[in-house]
Design a protein around this motif. Sequence first.
Motif, short mmCIF file in Angstrom:
data_model
loop_
_atom_site.label_atom_id
_atom_site.label_comp_id
_atom_site.label_asym_id
_atom_site.label_seq_id
_atom_site.Cartn_x
_atom_site.Cartn_y
_atom_site.Cartn_z
N LEU A 1 29.36 -13.05 0.34
CA LEU A 1 30.26 -14.06 -0.22
C LEU A 1 29.48 -15.12 -1.00
O LEU A 1 29.86 -15.50 -2.11
CB LEU A 1 31.06 -14.74 0.88
CG LEU A 1 32.20 -13.92 1.51
CD1 LEU A 1 32.65 -14.57 2.81
CD2 LEU A 1 33.36 -13.78 0.55
N ALA A 2 28.39 -15.60 -0.41
CA ALA A 2 27.65 -16.71 -1.01
C ALA A 2 26.91 -16.30 -2.27
O ALA A 2 26.79 -17.10 -3.20
CB ALA A 2 26.67 -17.29 0.01
N LYS B 1 29.92 -15.65 -9.94
CA LYS B 1 31.26 -16.18 -10.22
C LYS B 1 32.16 -15.06 -10.74
O LYS B 1 33.29 -14.90 -10.28
CB LYS B 1 31.15 -17.33 -11.22
CG LYS B 1 32.48 -17.98 -11.54
CD LYS B 1 32.27 -19.22 -12.38
CE LYS B 1 33.55 -19.89 -12.79
NZ LYS B 1 34.48 -20.19 -11.73
N PHE C 1 32.96 -12.55 -7.94
CA PHE C 1 33.89 -13.13 -6.95
C PHE C 1 35.30 -13.20 -7.53
O PHE C 1 36.27 -12.88 -6.86
CB PHE C 1 33.41 -14.51 -6.51
CG PHE C 1 34.13 -15.02 -5.29
CD1 PHE C 1 33.75 -14.61 -4.03
CD2 PHE C 1 35.20 -15.90 -5.41
CE1 PHE C 1 34.42 -15.06 -2.90
CE2 PHE C 1 35.88 -16.36 -4.29
CZ PHE C 1 35.48 -15.94 -3.03
N TYR D 1 34.77 -22.82 4.34
CA TYR D 1 33.78 -22.42 3.33
C TYR D 1 34.40 -21.40 2.37
O TYR D 1 34.28 -21.53 1.15
CB TYR D 1 32.54 -21.85 4.02
CG TYR D 1 31.58 -21.19 3.07
CD1 TYR D 1 30.75 -21.96 2.26
CD2 TYR D 1 31.51 -19.81 2.97
CE1 TYR D 1 29.88 -21.36 1.37
CE2 TYR D 1 30.64 -19.20 2.09
CZ TYR D 1 29.83 -19.98 1.30
OH TYR D 1 28.98 -19.39 0.42
N ILE D 2 35.09 -20.40 2.92
CA ILE D 2 35.68 -19.35 2.10
C ILE D 2 36.81 -19.91 1.24
O ILE D 2 36.90 -19.61 0.05
CB ILE D 2 36.16 -18.18 2.98
CG1 ILE D 2 34.93 -17.48 3.59
CG2 ILE D 2 37.01 -17.20 2.20
CD1 ILE D 2 35.25 -16.46 4.65
N ARG E 1 37.15 -22.95 0.16
CA ARG E 1 36.55 -23.77 -0.91
C ARG E 1 35.98 -22.88 -2.02
O ARG E 1 36.08 -23.20 -3.20
CB ARG E 1 35.48 -24.69 -0.33
CG ARG E 1 36.08 -25.85 0.43
CD ARG E 1 35.04 -26.86 0.90
NE ARG E 1 35.70 -27.99 1.50
CZ ARG E 1 35.61 -28.31 2.78
NH1 ARG E 1 34.85 -27.60 3.60
NH2 ARG E 1 36.26 -29.35 3.25
N LYS E 2 35.39 -21.75 -1.65
CA LYS E 2 34.86 -20.83 -2.65
C LYS E 2 36.00 -20.20 -3.45
O LYS E 2 35.90 -20.03 -4.66
CB LYS E 2 33.99 -19.76 -2.00
CG LYS E 2 33.29 -18.87 -3.01
CD LYS E 2 32.12 -18.16 -2.42
CE LYS E 2 31.46 -17.23 -3.43
NZ LYS E 2 30.44 -17.86 -4.21
N ALA F 1 37.29 -22.74 -5.97
CA ALA F 1 36.36 -22.91 -7.09
C ALA F 1 36.40 -21.76 -8.08
O ALA F 1 35.99 -21.92 -9.23
CB ALA F 1 34.94 -23.08 -6.55
N ASN F 2 36.91 -20.59 -7.66
CA ASN F 2 36.82 -19.41 -8.51
C ASN F 2 38.16 -18.72 -8.80
O ASN F 2 38.18 -17.72 -9.50
CB ASN F 2 35.89 -18.37 -7.86
CG ASN F 2 34.47 -18.86 -7.76
OD1 ASN F 2 33.75 -18.89 -8.74
ND2 ASN F 2 34.07 -19.29 -6.58
N ASN G 1 38.44 -30.48 -3.79
CA ASN G 1 38.19 -29.17 -4.38
C ASN G 1 39.33 -28.75 -5.31
O ASN G 1 39.10 -28.21 -6.39
CB ASN G 1 38.01 -28.11 -3.30
CG ASN G 1 36.94 -28.48 -2.30
OD1 ASN G 1 37.26 -29.05 -1.25
ND2 ASN G 1 35.69 -28.18 -2.59
#
Length: 195
Positions: A105-106, A110, A113, A140-141, A143-144, A147-148, A177
């Motif tokens: 995931l990390a 971009k 994902f 965390y997931i 927020r990711k 962002a995408n 976010n």
Amino acid sequence: MTLDTLEALEQQIKVIKHDNGIYKIRTITDEEDIIPVPAIGKLVYNIEEEESTIRKEDVNGTELDYEEYDEGGDYFVPLPTNIKPIIDSLNSLDDRRVQTVINSLALATKENFENWLQNLKMSEFEYLITPSNSYPYKRYIIRKIIANCCVSHLSLLINTLVSNISNESQLSVYYDNLIERVKNLRKIRRKSLSV
């Protein structure tokens, strides 16, 4: 590379802790907000448990194949479009499975994902974001994802967060976010309209 940049790097490294096989940034006291970081270098486990061949983990009928180590010594797995193996791996007592998903995931680019999100069935996406479904590293997931994600995913996420009065406090958790993503989506839209 200067002395200043080396000192800044040293400060960043100091906040990363190796906790039960998972690398985490411990700058926030809320356990849910501790940010996992991709491992760098070989993860250390009991040598007797190590295998040098491809290992298969059976997760409720879905196999996650991963080589024990990549060239840097870390664990990786392609992200499946079935969300259950991801959540099951994050809930696992096997630190390698947890770290594998965190790494994947990390370290996904971009573009990769975004493509992964686009290929998720809507029911899978809803299962991943629904407030009633809790799992480790969910903030965390989310927020990711924020962002995408595209506009339709963002709309669904916001609707899910405000669908029930008891979930509305979640909206405040992701407020900054969400605002940042809306600004970025506006910029993208303006650029496409000006072309």
